[in-house]
Design a protein around this motif. Structure first.
Motif, PDB file in Angstrom:
ATOM      1  N   SER A  51      -1.059 -21.662  -9.529  1.00  0.00           N
ATOM      2  CA  SER A  51      -1.647 -22.293 -10.706  1.00  0.00           C
ATOM      3  C   SER A  51      -2.502 -23.466 -10.254  1.00  0.00           C
ATOM      4  O   SER A  51      -2.534 -23.826  -9.076  1.00  0.00           O
ATOM      5  CB  SER A  51      -0.559 -22.791 -11.670  1.00  0.00           C
ATOM      6  N   ASP A  73      -6.112 -22.464 -14.105  1.00  0.00           N
ATOM      7  CA  ASP A  73      -5.122 -21.394 -14.229  1.00  0.00           C
ATOM      8  C   ASP A  73      -5.881 -20.138 -14.622  1.00  0.00           C
ATOM      9  O   ASP A  73      -6.563 -20.122 -15.664  1.00  0.00           O
ATOM     10  CB  ASP A  73      -4.114 -21.694 -15.342  1.00  0.00           C
ATOM     11  N   GLN A  77      -1.970 -16.778 -15.990  1.00  0.00           N
ATOM     12  CA  GLN A  77      -1.262 -17.671 -15.072  1.00  0.00           C
ATOM     13  C   GLN A  77      -0.811 -18.934 -15.801  1.00  0.00           C
ATOM     14  O   GLN A  77      -1.629 -19.620 -16.427  1.00  0.00           O
ATOM     15  CB  GLN A  77      -2.166 -18.088 -13.907  1.00  0.00           C
ATOM     16  N   HIS A  78       0.444 -19.239 -15.725  1.00  0.00           N
ATOM     17  CA  HIS A  78       1.027 -20.485 -16.205  1.00  0.00           C
ATOM     18  C   HIS A  78       0.554 -20.861 -17.609  1.00  0.00           C
ATOM     19  O   HIS A  78       1.020 -20.287 -18.581  1.00  0.00           O
ATOM     20  CB  HIS A  78       0.772 -21.603 -15.197  1.00  0.00           C
ATOM     21  N   THR A 205       4.180 -17.125 -16.408  1.00  0.00           N
ATOM     22  CA  THR A 205       3.190 -16.184 -15.914  1.00  0.00           C
ATOM     23  C   THR A 205       3.444 -14.798 -16.504  1.00  0.00           C
ATOM     24  O   THR A 205       4.582 -14.329 -16.557  1.00  0.00           O
ATOM     25  CB  THR A 205       3.218 -16.140 -14.375  1.00  0.00           C
TER      26      THR A 205
END
Length: 296
Positions: A51, A73, A77-78, A205
């Motif tokens: 991230s 990100d 992602q995240h 995620t």
């Protein structure tokens, strides 16, 4: 898995959402201090299970050198949302995201230096091959010419198998991975807030993102010839040890690309988090004076 040394953003940085033509992305953005001569812009793209936080320790030293830096990100992602659909994470889709992030973050200003870490090196490479026009240089950090090493492919296949198994979920997989860690694993000395963040990031995620990008890691072809044809300065940077792509592979790739080669002693797969000061210095030196092939 990259482990940032701290989660505290420096005074020169802020967290926000970047609105692009392909959706919103969570970013950390750092600006040079007042009175610092501007040197350009940089987009930092993280790797598998990573991230934007993986680059926190680089933000201030790069900003002090005059660079406007955005760490992102990626989709799924995240803190960047993503669909539960593997096709959304095809490399072509993620490369298009990088081009959209570049356009939105810097609004056509130049130069923009592109950096991809690990899996991010493969994704940014695809973006650069598709359209190099927004970029002034390309840094490949701890990423190789094609698929990861055979032993790491096997580990990734095991992870993919767990992710697609309906009997398991992200929390179960996290606990299973931690149970396999040796006693000397870095988690043992990781600050509590960082350990909690790593757990939270994993749960945030999107599993389909991990499955699709994990398959890219084990099936990526060697695209060095295509990349070498892109007429931009290139930089291959890594730690002195790497288990995903052996150091010798990255050495050879740098020669094939005619790229600058930097090895950060004392770092492994995540030099930006493990030894941020020499990593930031090597990046800024390259961005200021992109040089010919050879060690730096």
């Amino acid at each position: 898995m990259s482990r940032p040394p701290s989660l505290a953003l420096p005074p020169c940085a802020r967290a926000h959402r970047l609105r692009t033509s392909r959706g919103d992305f969570a970013v950390h953005e750092a600006m040079p201090p007042a009175g610092t001569p501007p040197r350009g812009h940089a987009l930092l793209v993280p790797g598998f299970t990573g991230s934007k936080e993986d680059f926190i320790a680089l933000l201030e030293p790069l900003a002090v050198r005059g660079f406007h830096v955005v760490a992102v990100d990626g989709r799924g992602q995240h803190e960047s949302e993503g669909p539960h659909d593997e096709s959304a994470y095809a490399q072509e889709e993620l490369a298009q995201d990088v081009l959209a992030q570049t356009a939105a973050a810097f609004d056509g200003e130049e130069p923009v230096h592109l950096l991809g870490h690990s899996l991010g090196g493969l994704i940014t490479r695809a973006a650069l091959i598709k359209d190099p026009s927004p970029y002034a240089s390309f840094t490949i950090m701890s990423s190789g010419p094609g698929a990861i090493a055979q032993d790491q492919q096997q580990r990734t296949r095991m992870l993919i198998g767990a992710l697609v198994d309906p009997k398991t979920d992200m929390e179960w997989i996290w606990r299973a991975m931690r149970a396999l860690d040796p006693p000397e694993a870095p988690e043992a000395s990781t600050p509590r807030e960082v350990a909690e963040f790593l757990h939270r990031r994993w749960l945030n995620t999107v599993p389909e993102q991990l499955v699709a990008t994990g398959r890219q890691l084990i099936g990526e072809p060697d695209r060095v010839v295509e990349l070498a044809a892109v007429p931009l300065p290139k930089h291959v940077l890594s730690g002195s040890v790497d288990y995903a792509w052996p150091i010798a592979w990255m050495d050879d790739m740098a020669v094939r690309l005619g790229a600058r080669r930097t090895v950060i002693e004392g770092a492994e797969h995540s030099p930006g988090a493990e030894r941020p000061e020499p990593t930031a210095r090597a990046l800024a030196d390259f961005w200021e004076r992109p040089g010919p092939a050879g060690a730096s």
